[in-house]
Design an enzyme around this catalytic site. Structure first.
Site, mmCIF file in Angstrom:
data_model
loop_
_atom_site.group_PDB
_atom_site.id
_atom_site.type_symbol
_atom_site.label_atom_id
_atom_site.label_comp_id
_atom_site.label_asym_id
_atom_site.label_seq_id
_atom_site.Cartn_x
_atom_site.Cartn_y
_atom_site.Cartn_z
ATOM 1 N N GLU A 1 0.823 -1.221 0.000
ATOM 2 C CA GLU A 1 0.000 0.000 0.000
ATOM 3 C C GLU A 1 0.855 1.269 0.000
ATOM 4 O O GLU A 1 1.269 1.749 1.047
ATOM 5 C CB GLU A 1 -0.938 0.034 1.219
ATOM 6 C CG GLU A 1 -1.832 1.272 1.190
ATOM 7 C CD GLU A 1 -2.795 1.401 2.372
ATOM 8 O OE1 GLU A 1 -2.676 0.637 3.342
ATOM 9 O OE2 GLU A 1 -3.653 2.279 2.316
ATOM 10 N N LYS B 1 -2.486 -2.006 -3.198
ATOM 11 C CA LYS B 1 -3.559 -1.162 -2.635
ATOM 12 C C LYS B 1 -3.185 0.306 -2.848
ATOM 13 O O LYS B 1 -2.508 0.915 -2.019
ATOM 14 C CB LYS B 1 -3.724 -1.468 -1.145
ATOM 15 C CG LYS B 1 -4.708 -0.561 -0.430
ATOM 16 C CD LYS B 1 -5.159 -1.127 0.900
ATOM 17 C CE LYS B 1 -6.033 -0.140 1.644
ATOM 18 N NZ LYS B 1 -6.780 -0.716 2.744
HETATM 19 P P1 13P Z 1 -9.599 4.223 3.920
HETATM 20 O O1 13P Z 1 -10.396 3.448 2.892
HETATM 21 O O2 13P Z 1 -10.445 4.820 5.006
HETATM 22 O O3 13P Z 1 -8.646 5.190 3.279
HETATM 23 O O4 13P Z 1 -8.723 3.152 4.680
HETATM 24 C C1 13P Z 1 -8.048 2.212 3.949
HETATM 25 C C2 13P Z 1 -6.762 1.899 4.586
HETATM 26 O O5 13P Z 1 -6.555 0.775 4.969
HETATM 27 C C3 13P Z 1 -5.768 2.966 4.723
HETATM 28 O O6 13P Z 1 -4.542 2.410 5.112
#
Ligand code: 13P
Length: 337
Positions: A175, A217
């Site tokens: 991510e 992600k």
């Molecule tokens: P949000 O969808 O609220 O941005 O959270 C996703 C997430 O895991 C951020 O690290």
């Protein structure tokens, strides 16, 4: 097909996505404060258990990302939380980074930490039932950021994390979140996000990570929250697909977007347009925190014992996201609760 690839596909296929319920205690306390519920271990568990035992878990949620506190908790009838999640056919994930800290050398930027002792912690999480993990790198956009330094060190950390996770038999979610805050344009977001993602894959390949057993992600491509630019869902979808096509190797099985501060409807409408236009081989789905939980949390806060009512709100949101993950959502479904 490798075991890790099978796990990734199990999480993302058939209109399913991920529920990101891995808010740290500090973040969850902020969320609970905002709806005037006291943040203690029991309330955090009660809200999460309510979501994880919802009917939509079977159809719409392929994986749930937990925080360390939650993976060790038990439900009111004695099941572990991973057992509850598995009973609906979903897989348990765990956030394994220890947070974004000030980056020495570029003090306005952050580096995500948590590599020390990670190999041992991963063994523990596997035993507790985790089959996938998450690590979030965070970047902001301005005239000078993200710097080459932040792009490079965060990609390095993400890649070392991913290699350790695969060694432990789990699927790493990669991510790299480029934040929405700022006045930047969607073109800036496209360019910076593409640079960030490309660097991640350069490092992942260097660390011999099997990309077919990973999930990306990313953020969607959007103008900054304080920008005056007006942009349609269709344009957001086109820019997002353009970014991913030029930055993500084709061996990656799927992409699960974060919602990043978009409203529930924006995050749903944008994902739907992405899937209508998706001409890649990537599965494109959701890994939403706020955009899956916000309305349910608000409703629940009025009566924390109204489990059924809270689940109805969550089921609706999850169903909408699942339709969007198949390009089948329309605004009309929102009114047919
Ligand atoms: P949000 O969808 O609220 O941005 O959270 C996703 C997430 O895991 C951020 O690290």
């Amino acid at each position: 097909m490798s075991e890790l690839n099978k796990i990734a596909l199990q999480i993302l296929s058939n209109g399913k996505g991920i529920l990101a319920a891995d808010e740290s205690t500090a973040t969850m306390t902020k969320r609970l404060d905002s709806v005037k519920v006291h943040s203690d271990e029991n309330n955090r568990l009660l809200f999460r258990e309510t979501l994880f035992s919802s009917l939509s878990m079977k159809e719409c949620i392929g994986g749930v990302i937990l925080y360390d506190e939650t993976i060790r908790q038990k439900t009111s009838d004695g099941k572990t939380i991973p057992e509850l999640i598995n009973s609906g056919g979903s897989l348990t994930g765990i956030k394994v980074d220890t947070g974004a800290k000030t980056l020495a050398g570029s003090k306005e930027e952050k580096i995500t930490e948590g590599l020390d002792g990670l190999r041992e912690r991963l063994k523990d999480y596997y035993k507790l039932g985790a089959r996938f993990t998450k690590w979030r790198g965070v970047y902001s956009i301005s005239d000078i950021y993200p710097s080459k330094l932040s792009i490079s060190v965060n990609a390095h950390a993400l890649a070392r994390y991913a290699a350790l996770v695969q060694e432990a038999g789990m699927v790493p979610i990669i991510e790299p979140e480029v934040l929405m805050d700022g006045t930047h344009s969607s073109t800036d977001c496209l360019n910076k996000t593409s640079e960030v993602i490309r660097k991640c894959y350069e490092e992942l390949e260097l660390n011999n990570v099997d990309l077919s057993g990973t999930i990306l992600k990313p953020n969607m491509i959007l103008p900054g929250t304080n920008s005056n630019e007006k942009i349609s869902s269709k344009d957001i979808a086109e820019l997002t697909i353009e970014c991913l096509k030029k930055s993500v190797p084709s061996s990656v099985p799927g992409i699960a977007f974060l919602s990043g501060g978009q409203t529930e409807i924006e995050a749903t409408a944008n994902l739907n347009q992405i899937n209508i236009r998706n001409d890649t081989n990537f599965i494109m789905t959701y890994s939403y925190g706020r955009a899956l939980q916000q309305s349910a949390l608000k409703f629940w806060s009025k009566d924390v014992n109204n489990i059924i009512g809270t689940q109805e709100i969550f089921n609706h949101r999850a169903k909408m996201c699942s339709l969007a993950a198949q390009g089948k959502w329309s605004e009309n479904f929102e009114n047919s609760k």
